[in-house]
Design a protein around this motif. Structure first.
Motif, short mmCIF file in Angstrom:
data_model
loop_
_atom_site.label_atom_id
_atom_site.label_comp_id
_atom_site.label_asym_id
_atom_site.label_seq_id
_atom_site.Cartn_x
_atom_site.Cartn_y
_atom_site.Cartn_z
N ALA A 70 -36.55 -39.41 26.21
CA ALA A 70 -36.35 -38.28 25.32
C ALA A 70 -34.88 -37.89 25.26
O ALA A 70 -34.16 -37.96 26.27
N GLN A 71 -34.44 -37.50 24.08
CA GLN A 71 -33.07 -37.02 23.89
C GLN A 71 -33.11 -35.49 23.96
O GLN A 71 -33.67 -34.83 23.09
N ALA A 110 -25.92 -32.42 26.91
CA ALA A 110 -26.97 -33.40 27.08
C ALA A 110 -27.62 -33.25 28.45
O ALA A 110 -26.93 -33.00 29.46
N TRP A 111 -28.93 -33.37 28.49
CA TRP A 111 -29.70 -33.24 29.74
C TRP A 111 -30.34 -34.58 30.04
O TRP A 111 -30.99 -35.18 29.19
N ARG A 143 -35.06 -26.64 17.95
CA ARG A 143 -35.67 -27.70 17.13
C ARG A 143 -36.23 -28.75 18.08
O ARG A 143 -35.61 -29.09 19.08
N GLY A 144 -37.40 -29.24 17.73
CA GLY A 144 -38.03 -30.24 18.59
C GLY A 144 -38.88 -31.22 17.81
O GLY A 144 -39.46 -30.88 16.78
N GLN A 145 -38.92 -32.45 18.29
CA GLN A 145 -39.80 -33.47 17.75
C GLN A 145 -40.70 -33.95 18.89
O GLN A 145 -40.22 -34.28 19.98
N VAL A 176 -39.69 -36.02 22.22
CA VAL A 176 -38.92 -37.11 21.63
C VAL A 176 -37.47 -36.69 21.51
O VAL A 176 -36.56 -37.40 21.96
N LYS A 177 -37.24 -35.53 20.93
CA LYS A 177 -35.89 -35.00 20.77
C LYS A 177 -35.97 -33.49 20.74
O LYS A 177 -36.71 -32.91 19.95
#
Length: 406
Positions: A313-314, A321-322, A365-367, A387-388
């Motif tokens: 996952a991004q 960035a984590w 925001r998330g996917q 996912v992101k």
């Protein structure tokens, strides 16, 4: 004469401009019947009202007729819709332009065109060897949702009995509806036939896609909050490479839409619905219909939805960035614990030892992928797999992202 009128070119005035529309433009799936075909059927069904003086036999020529007019719509937007219907690609300038196109496509009942205009992205993922579709939660239609079990030897017998996803291009797209008193979709059986193996939720845009793709659900607007439990160093599962676990809660319309989505998934898999009927019956005039939509009433999730964050996952938290570790340094953590009186402990969850140093993230925001897998008691449970994500962990980070009106 009337059959010729029904088969001739459509003349209509939209806004301040007149259009000549060939009828074959509406031959695409989902685009007929529409505003024009239905409107003209009524328009030409009463010829005495359409042609004033037609019953007089002394007329030297047929009376004139004015084309129907739709003054409340934009001619510019309608011209763009015709451009797409003719097969040309359309450059959508911004979200406002897309919203105008979708609004007028719905007004004119061009359902197939509407599905082509909604924001989405279809691609092939070579790593997973699957087609994927990214689509916003508010654009999901219940007729396009399906379950695809894992293709494993152990699940071959289960998948052979489960119905395979079929193209649903002939059914009108229905928006996700709030839960009803029955709790199940019409025509679904009362017994659970959910497969014993896990799988993923797929989606196929009605009228637009020829085959389903793995669903990547996009949720925006800071309406998702997750509590994250970071895996202890060296304790992450070697098989799933899980970096963090948690639970998600939703607010506003997002909560209602997620509840409706899970309800549709449960109906498609014939999962029994759990409703607190006993408590509701104590209220005079109460009922399930008055219950606030909640994922916990779907039968495949609790009130807070399980979340899994793997190493693929991004993740961006507070603009950085984590990569799986606790984002706080030891010094910052000590200061946080001193200020908030936070106690740390060790616990075991799902057989994996974790560091119970929890954090709360608000997802801007998330996917998400939606994973269905067997849970205790033989039930199926929905898990949101990141996912992101773009998140912030505190009010300071949120304020830093604000902009000035000027």
């Amino acid at each position: 004469m009337r059959p010729q009128l029904f088969s001739s070119t459509i003349y209509v005035r939209i806004g301040d401009q007149e259009f000549q529309i060939p009828r074959d433009l509406f031959n695409n799936p989902g685009d007929s019947p529409n505003y024009f075909s239905l409107g003209f059927a009524i328009f030409f069904s009463t010829p005495t009202d359409v042609f004033p003086g037609l019953n007089q036999r002394t007329l030297l020529r047929p009376p004139s007729i004015l084309p129907p007019a739709v003054p409340g719509r934009s001619a510019r937007v309608f011209a763009d819709l015709l451009h797409v219907l003719k097969g040309y690609p359309l450059y959508i300038r911004n979200d406002e332009h897309r919203a105008e196109l979708i609004r007028d496509a719905r007004y004119f009942h061009l359902k197939g065109l509407e599905q082509k205009l909604i924001a989405h992205h279809v691609s092939y993922n070579p790593t997973r060897r699957k087609r994927e579709i990214v689509i916003r939660l508010e654009d999901v239609r219940q007729s396009g949702i399906a379950f695809a079990p894992d293709a494993t030897p152990e699940s071959s017998s289960a998948t052979s009995s489960a119905p395979s996803p079929q193209p649903q291009t002939q059914q009108p797209p229905q928006p996700l509806q709030p839960q009803t008193a029955s709790g199940t979709a019409s025509g679904s059986g009362s017994a659970s036939i959910a497969p014993s193996t896990g799988g993923w939720i797929t989606y196929q845009r009605p009228y637009a896609d020829s085959a389903p793709s793995e669903l990547l659900l996009e949720v925006s607007g800071s309406t998702t909050t997750i509590d994250v439990t970071f895996m202890a160093p060296g304790r992450a599962s070697a098989r799933t490479q899980t970096l963090a676990l948690g639970h998600a809660s939703f607010s506003g319309q997002t909560k209602a839409r997620v509840a409706s989505l899970f309800q549709v998934i449960a109906n498609k898999m014939n999962v029994p619905v759990t409703q607190p009927l006993g408590l509701l019956m104590l209220e005079t005039g109460g009922g399930v219909g008055r219950l606030e939509p909640s994922p916990g009433n779907s039968g495949i999730s609790g009130e807070r939805v399980r979340v899994r964050i793997a190493d693929d996952a991004q993740i961006v938290v507070d603009g950085k960035a984590w990569y799986g570790q606790d984002p706080e340094t030891d010094e910052e953590r000590s200061e946080t614990e001193r200020r908030e009186g936070k106690r740390r402990k060790r616990r075991r969850t799902e057989g994996v030892e974790e560091d119970d140093d929890d954090a709360e993230w608000v997802i801007e925001r998330g996917q998400w992928r939606i994973r269905m897998q067997p849970a205790a008691g033989g039930k199926m449970e929905a898990i949101l797999c990141a996912v992101k994500l773009e998140a912030w962990s505190g009010e300071r980070a949120r304020n830093a992202s604000r902009g000035f009106l000027g």
